[in-house]
Write a protein that holds these residues in place. Structure first.
Motif, PDB file in Angstrom:
ATOM      1  N   ILE A  10     -17.017 -25.521  -2.941  1.00  0.00           N
ATOM      2  CA  ILE A  10     -17.071 -27.071  -2.342  1.00  0.00           C
ATOM      3  C   ILE A  10     -15.680 -27.204  -2.099  1.00  0.00           C
ATOM      4  O   ILE A  10     -15.362 -27.862  -1.062  1.00  0.00           O
ATOM      5  N   LEU A  11     -14.714 -26.697  -3.178  1.00  0.00           N
ATOM      6  CA  LEU A  11     -13.337 -27.144  -2.650  1.00  0.00           C
ATOM      7  C   LEU A  11     -12.656 -26.401  -1.549  1.00  0.00           C
ATOM      8  O   LEU A  11     -12.214 -27.095  -0.560  1.00  0.00           O
ATOM      9  N   ALA A  12     -13.080 -25.152  -1.350  1.00  0.00           N
ATOM     10  CA  ALA A  12     -12.856 -24.425  -0.212  1.00  0.00           C
ATOM     11  C   ALA A  12     -13.420 -25.151   1.009  1.00  0.00           C
ATOM     12  O   ALA A  12     -12.788 -24.988   2.317  1.00  0.00           O
ATOM     13  N   PHE A  13     -14.575 -25.530   1.010  1.00  0.00           N
ATOM     14  CA  PHE A  13     -15.092 -26.227   2.207  1.00  0.00           C
ATOM     15  C   PHE A  13     -14.785 -27.412   2.632  1.00  0.00           C
ATOM     16  O   PHE A  13     -14.782 -27.737   3.813  1.00  0.00           O
ATOM     17  N   GLU A  14     -14.388 -28.281   1.633  1.00  0.00           N
ATOM     18  CA  GLU A  14     -13.868 -29.583   1.788  1.00  0.00           C
ATOM     19  C   GLU A  14     -12.355 -29.530   2.437  1.00  0.00           C
ATOM     20  O   GLU A  14     -12.012 -30.725   3.266  1.00  0.00           O
ATOM     21  N   VAL A  15     -11.760 -28.678   1.897  1.00  0.00           N
ATOM     22  CA  VAL A  15     -10.282 -28.676   2.267  1.00  0.00           C
ATOM     23  C   VAL A  15     -10.007 -27.275   2.786  1.00  0.00           C
ATOM     24  O   VAL A  15      -9.638 -26.472   1.996  1.00  0.00           O
ATOM     25  N   PRO A  16     -10.462 -27.095   4.134  1.00  0.00           N
ATOM     26  CA  PRO A  16     -10.341 -25.525   4.636  1.00  0.00           C
ATOM     27  C   PRO A  16      -9.050 -25.268   4.868  1.00  0.00           C
ATOM     28  O   PRO A  16      -8.682 -24.711   6.113  1.00  0.00           O
ATOM     29  N   SER A  17      -8.137 -25.091   4.142  1.00  0.00           N
ATOM     30  CA  SER A  17      -6.849 -24.458   4.407  1.00  0.00           C
ATOM     31  C   SER A  17      -6.813 -22.973   4.064  1.00  0.00           C
ATOM     32  O   SER A  17      -7.530 -22.524   3.222  1.00  0.00           O
ATOM     33  N   PRO A  18      -6.353 -22.314   4.974  1.00  0.00           N
ATOM     34  CA  PRO A  18      -6.235 -20.673   4.935  1.00  0.00           C
ATOM     35  C   PRO A  18      -5.819 -20.267   3.359  1.00  0.00           C
ATOM     36  O   PRO A  18      -6.351 -19.382   2.878  1.00  0.00           O
ATOM     37  N   ASP A  19      -4.522 -20.962   3.077  1.00  0.00           N
ATOM     38  CA  ASP A  19      -3.929 -20.579   1.790  1.00  0.00           C
ATOM     39  C   ASP A  19      -4.894 -20.688   0.564  1.00  0.00           C
ATOM     40  O   ASP A  19      -5.186 -20.000  -0.373  1.00  0.00           O
ATOM     41  N   LEU A  20      -5.574 -21.993   0.571  1.00  0.00           N
ATOM     42  CA  LEU A  20      -6.600 -22.232  -0.548  1.00  0.00           C
ATOM     43  C   LEU A  20      -7.819 -21.424  -0.307  1.00  0.00           C
ATOM     44  O   LEU A  20      -8.311 -20.792  -1.639  1.00  0.00           O
ATOM     45  N   ILE A  21      -8.346 -21.003   0.582  1.00  0.00           N
ATOM     46  CA  ILE A  21      -9.377 -20.130   0.666  1.00  0.00           C
ATOM     47  C   ILE A  21      -8.892 -18.834   0.204  1.00  0.00           C
ATOM     48  O   ILE A  21      -9.802 -18.089  -0.453  1.00  0.00           O
ATOM     49  N   ILE A  22      -7.640 -18.400   0.495  1.00  0.00           N
ATOM     50  CA  ILE A  22      -7.520 -16.998  -0.248  1.00  0.00           C
ATOM     51  C   ILE A  22      -7.124 -16.957  -1.709  1.00  0.00           C
ATOM     52  O   ILE A  22      -7.526 -16.156  -2.211  1.00  0.00           O
ATOM     53  N   VAL A  23      -6.520 -18.041  -2.081  1.00  0.00           N
ATOM     54  CA  VAL A  23      -6.457 -18.396  -3.685  1.00  0.00           C
ATOM     55  C   VAL A  23      -7.954 -18.321  -4.325  1.00  0.00           C
ATOM     56  O   VAL A  23      -8.139 -17.676  -5.235  1.00  0.00           O
ATOM     57  N   VAL A  24      -8.886 -18.923  -3.773  1.00  0.00           N
ATOM     58  CA  VAL A  24     -10.159 -19.109  -4.169  1.00  0.00           C
ATOM     59  C   VAL A  24     -10.948 -17.735  -4.066  1.00  0.00           C
ATOM     60  O   VAL A  24     -11.436 -17.354  -5.200  1.00  0.00           O
ATOM     61  N   LEU A  25     -10.576 -16.953  -3.082  1.00  0.00           N
ATOM     62  CA  LEU A  25     -11.200 -15.598  -2.939  1.00  0.00           C
ATOM     63  C   LEU A  25     -10.684 -14.688  -4.019  1.00  0.00           C
ATOM     64  O   LEU A  25     -11.166 -13.752  -4.784  1.00  0.00           O
ATOM     65  N   VAL A  26      -9.316 -14.721  -4.354  1.00  0.00           N
ATOM     66  CA  VAL A  26      -8.799 -13.931  -5.257  1.00  0.00           C
ATOM     67  C   VAL A  26      -9.095 -14.388  -6.718  1.00  0.00           C
ATOM     68  O   VAL A  26      -9.499 -13.375  -7.694  1.00  0.00           O
ATOM     69  N   THR A  27      -9.373 -15.797  -6.926  1.00  0.00           N
ATOM     70  CA  THR A  27      -9.862 -16.098  -8.489  1.00  0.00           C
ATOM     71  C   THR A  27     -11.231 -15.699  -8.451  1.00  0.00           C
ATOM     72  O   THR A  27     -11.527 -15.259  -9.566  1.00  0.00           O
ATOM     73  N   LEU A  28     -12.076 -15.657  -7.417  1.00  0.00           N
ATOM     74  CA  LEU A  28     -13.494 -15.032  -7.540  1.00  0.00           C
ATOM     75  C   LEU A  28     -13.635 -13.836  -7.852  1.00  0.00           C
ATOM     76  O   LEU A  28     -14.199 -13.317  -8.657  1.00  0.00           O
ATOM     77  N   ALA A  29     -12.565 -12.931  -7.169  1.00  0.00           N
ATOM     78  CA  ALA A  29     -12.605 -11.618  -7.207  1.00  0.00           C
ATOM     79  C   ALA A  29     -12.312 -11.069  -9.178  1.00  0.00           C
ATOM     80  O   ALA A  29     -12.799 -10.208  -9.408  1.00  0.00           O
ATOM     81  N   PHE A  30     -11.155 -11.885  -9.312  1.00  0.00           N
ATOM     82  CA  PHE A  30     -10.774 -11.883 -10.702  1.00  0.00           C
ATOM     83  C   PHE A  30     -11.834 -11.989 -11.918  1.00  0.00           C
ATOM     84  O   PHE A  30     -12.034 -11.236 -12.691  1.00  0.00           O
TER      85      PHE A  30
END
Length: 53
Positions: A19-39
């Motif tokens: 929800i956060l990544a889709f509502e605020v589609p910033s490339p930096d935020l999406i990278i942080v979300v993906l790294v967080t989910l990977a961890f």
């Protein structure tokens, strides 16, 4: 049972971050979300597997 609870927690965190990544589609935020989910996924698979004592 622990694995089920961990899976529910993982899915809840994933939904929140999606929800956060889709509502605020910033490339930096999406990278942080993906790294967080990977961890979190790595931790889920390494800590919830069956341990032989």
């Amino acid at each position: 049972m622990n694995r089920l609870q961990a899976l529910i927690a993982f899915l809840t965190l994933t939904a929140f971050l999606a929800i956060l990544a889709f509502e605020v589609p910033s490339p930096d935020l999406i990278i942080v979300v993906l790294v967080t989910l990977a961890f979190v996924a790595y931790d889920f698979f390494t800590s919830s597997k069956n341990k032989k004592s």
